[in-house]
Design a protein around this motif. Structure first.
Motif, PDB file in Angstrom:
ATOM      1  N   PHE B  73       0.832  -1.200   0.000  1.00 51.48           N
ATOM      2  CA  PHE B  73       0.000   0.000   0.000  1.00 51.48           C
ATOM      3  C   PHE B  73       0.871   1.256   0.000  1.00 51.48           C
ATOM      4  CE2 PHE B  73      -3.123   3.004   1.971  1.00 51.48           C
ATOM      5  CZ  PHE B  73      -4.103   2.892   1.002  1.00 51.48           C
ATOM      6  N   ARG B  76       1.977   1.665  -3.394  1.00 50.95           N
ATOM      7  CA  ARG B  76       0.860   2.107  -4.225  1.00 50.95           C
ATOM      8  C   ARG B  76       0.642   3.609  -4.066  1.00 50.95           C
ATOM      9  NH1 ARG B  76      -5.565   0.926  -3.546  1.00 50.95           N
ATOM     10  NH2 ARG B  76      -4.861  -0.900  -2.390  1.00 50.95           N
ATOM     11  N   LEU B  77       0.694   4.087  -2.821  1.00 50.74           N
ATOM     12  CA  LEU B  77       0.505   5.522  -2.586  1.00 50.74           C
ATOM     13  C   LEU B  77       1.585   6.331  -3.304  1.00 50.74           C
ATOM     14  CD1 LEU B  77      -0.509   5.615   1.186  1.00 50.74           C
ATOM     15  CD2 LEU B  77      -1.973   5.984  -0.804  1.00 50.74           C
ATOM     16  N   GLU B  80       0.711   6.421  -6.920  1.00 54.24           N
ATOM     17  CA  GLU B  80      -0.450   7.254  -7.218  1.00 54.24           C
ATOM     18  C   GLU B  80      -0.169   8.733  -7.027  1.00 54.24           C
ATOM     19  OE1 GLU B  80      -3.875   3.992  -5.925  1.00 54.24           O
ATOM     20  OE2 GLU B  80      -3.618   5.813  -4.755  1.00 54.24           O
ATOM     21  N   GLU B  81       0.569   9.040  -5.956  1.00 56.82           N
ATOM     22  CA  GLU B  81       0.745  10.450  -5.613  1.00 56.82           C
ATOM     23  C   GLU B  81       2.082  10.996  -6.101  1.00 56.82           C
ATOM     24  OE1 GLU B  81       0.003  10.524  -1.409  1.00 56.82           O
ATOM     25  OE2 GLU B  81      -2.017   9.696  -1.653  1.00 56.82           O
ATOM     26  N   GLY B 131       3.176   9.247   2.480  1.00 58.25           N
ATOM     27  CA  GLY B 131       2.821  10.292   3.438  1.00 58.25           C
ATOM     28  C   GLY B 131       1.836   9.863   4.518  1.00 58.25           C
ATOM     29  N   GLY B 186      -0.200   1.959  -9.692  1.00 54.74           N
ATOM     30  CA  GLY B 186      -0.506   1.668  -8.298  1.00 54.74           C
ATOM     31  C   GLY B 186      -0.930   0.234  -8.047  1.00 54.74           C
TER      32      GLY B 186
END
Lengths: 230, 230, 230, 230
Positions: B73, B76-77, B80-81, B131, B186
């Protein structure tokens, strides 16, 4: 006490006054403070002792998202490894109780209370049902954080004009989640668990834009700082 | 101390003897024991005080799987970000260091040590880079559990005839993970994080079937009960 | 013509009578029949020529599921690689048009028509927007199959007592899909695309249990055999 | 014939000369050309008739990615709905045959041929095993495109210094895929199917950077335009 909003961010928490207020000896109070610090609810105060932490919107929203990940994984494990009959029966009882509460022209306070109770039971059943102890421990430590619990962001909904509709939407996701578990659809169960918390995150955004309204309904919201993280 | 295997499952841990052995006063020892209980490493003893818990293979394997979910995860973040340039540079440095250590005909102990160091850095960079504070806290509490840490199941590999190949395989996944982050993929990053720990879970199974070998290499393995959970 | 229900399953389709009926020469008719066979709509007849195929519920439901996979992947690619501004603007126009059509106390036929048009545009924008030509070709060949197209299973909804609510639910998924694309959330976009078609699959089950009702509203349903596949 | 590289991009394909060259009548040739146009292999020529299409790297790479999506979904369905015993036995036979071919110090041409045969069987078993007819049809139309088939990008590997290692890596993914199917891990099966084709996409990039080498080994590569899509 903390989650009930009796303290405001930045307020000092010292062992002796707290012990007096609670009528307890200092040692258990100290242990409790250590544990609250570990969970990120309080932080060391510059003047000694601890103080209430201020939470940014971003922190709360992030914790809710992790809850979605963890619950989604629990549901995925149930889909992959199979759920017991008693568990499936209990989940279907939740679905029926929720149907009765939300599929009506107008929800009253009793319907609302019934939904919250059903919702707590539903999410607990899925976490307890999955056999992964480490996952359960992650969930427990998340639940200690403000607003991360499954029903934490519901109160706001009853005051939104569209609150009723969102509860119907959330309950449809409960139905889909049980279907995914029964059909062995693990990827779908994971995704539904993650999508389910998007409603809570949306409600959080909604509440943060209406601070006066929110403060009345959710005293704990005082913990959220005025300068939201991006 | 506990993870170094100085205690065996079921051994009693009482405040006073422990405090004497460590040359510490009783209060910090009591706080430490409370915290270890919270993390699931020790449990209340029927005769008072605490005792070492016995871990089943299933518990350890489950904790490793949750680590894969959490690291996936985080990756993935980042996908994505977006990851910052310095972070990407640091990740590429890890990839190069790993390439040097594993892509050779024969790994020696220095290569092995270099790989372990790189591996720890790589996984820390990804967790620190994302984050999400709640996710990091979940990771920290997982790391306190035996064998859940990224490099915990590596030592076994050097003694397997195919150990070298598995490290190459794991390092190829590091490459793919960085590529997924850079390309904004992601779903792929999440899946790679989860697949990555399957190597650790396989090594755990391998070790559990060769208890004498494993006990020499990993003293902490004594914590694992002889009757593995299903 | 076929999808309009002018032929029933098992009916023979021969080149010469068809060419006469359509006022066309035999060659284009033969080419068209070959292409329909390739798409699985007709099959060789034991007596020569072709005959209409009978579709099981399972086949239709499976084709709808593949559509969800393909559309989900298109949305995932847009989330990962970024959507152009004009595309995002066009998607938001669809969201607004849909909001106007479904968020009202009662939908009339014009609202219904507006929703269908918006729905077709929305799904076409996502497929056209993703840069993957092979994916588009897969989608085109799926669209040739009965009931697989995005709006194919909508007509039934207007006659269901809860039809209006399902359209609101589907439109909320449109909103979530656009949000996922804008935020780079590829895994979420993929999952939403797959979940979106579950409404169509549910409507198909609903229609199949009420054949008289369904036959009036959707003449093409005659193609579906009376003995549904499991 | 086309995939064997007998035509170059832009070359005109007219009915009459083709029919003569093949010793066939014009009608079947015309039908075949129509079908090739539908699959995107040829396109209408400005001067009448058809001409060979030029494929960009991007198009081929995209088609391979869609194959990964489709195969991953087939494997996911098997994981979710369960595979029959004979199918699992056949998949394990493939795993054993592959083990024999790739886990040795040096692969010779017979090992290579055995691997290709096993690889084709393995991927066919998974597609045939999943019960979704629409998915199978999507796969068939993908297989008609150049380089999209499972073994299409393998030939290159034998000439790469690391080719042997990549085949070992790919075969480890076969093992993981079967494990995911047996354990009901649908999300994992989907992800492995998608990750599996990343090796083929990487080989394609490799081949495109060494055109002289590639042209000898894969005559069909002439179809790929010199100006790769981004």
């Amino acid at each position: 006490m903390i989650l009930k909003g009796e303290f405001v961010p930045g307020e000092r928490l010292a062992e002796i006054p707290l012990a007096e207020r609670l009528g307890a000896s200092r040692t258990p109070v100290r242990l409790a403070l250590g544990s609250l610090e570990h969970e990120g609810l309080i932080e060391p105060s510059p003047g000694g002792g601890y103080q209430m932490r201020r939470f940014t919107l971003r922190e709360i929203s992030d914790a809710i998202r992790v809850r979605g990940l963890v619950e989604g994984f629990a549901a995925r494990l149930l889909a992959e490894e199979g759920a017991t009959r008693p568990l499936l029966r209990a989940l279907h009882d939740c679905l029926s109780a929720g149907d009765k509460a939300v599929y009506k022209a107008r929800m009253d306070l009793d319907d609302y209370a019934a939904y919250v109770e059903m919702n707590d039971t539903f999410h607990r059943l899925i976490m307890d049902g999955c056999g992964n102890a480490a996952l359960k421990r992650s969930m427990e430590s998340l639940m200690g954080q403000p607003f991360a619990a499954p029903s934490a962001m519901l109160p706001m909904q009853s005051s939104m004009e569209e609150g009723h509709q969102w509860m119907q939407q959330a309950h449809r996701q409960h139905h889909a989640l049980v279907q995914a578990i029964e059909r062995g659809q693990g990827a779908r169960a994971q995704a539904l668990g993650e999508e389910h918390v998007e409603i809570a995150r949306m409600n959080l955004d909604y509440a943060s834009e209406r601070p006066e309204l929110a403060a009345n309904l959710m005293p704990g919201l005082k913990l959220v700082g005025v300068h939201p993280g991006k």
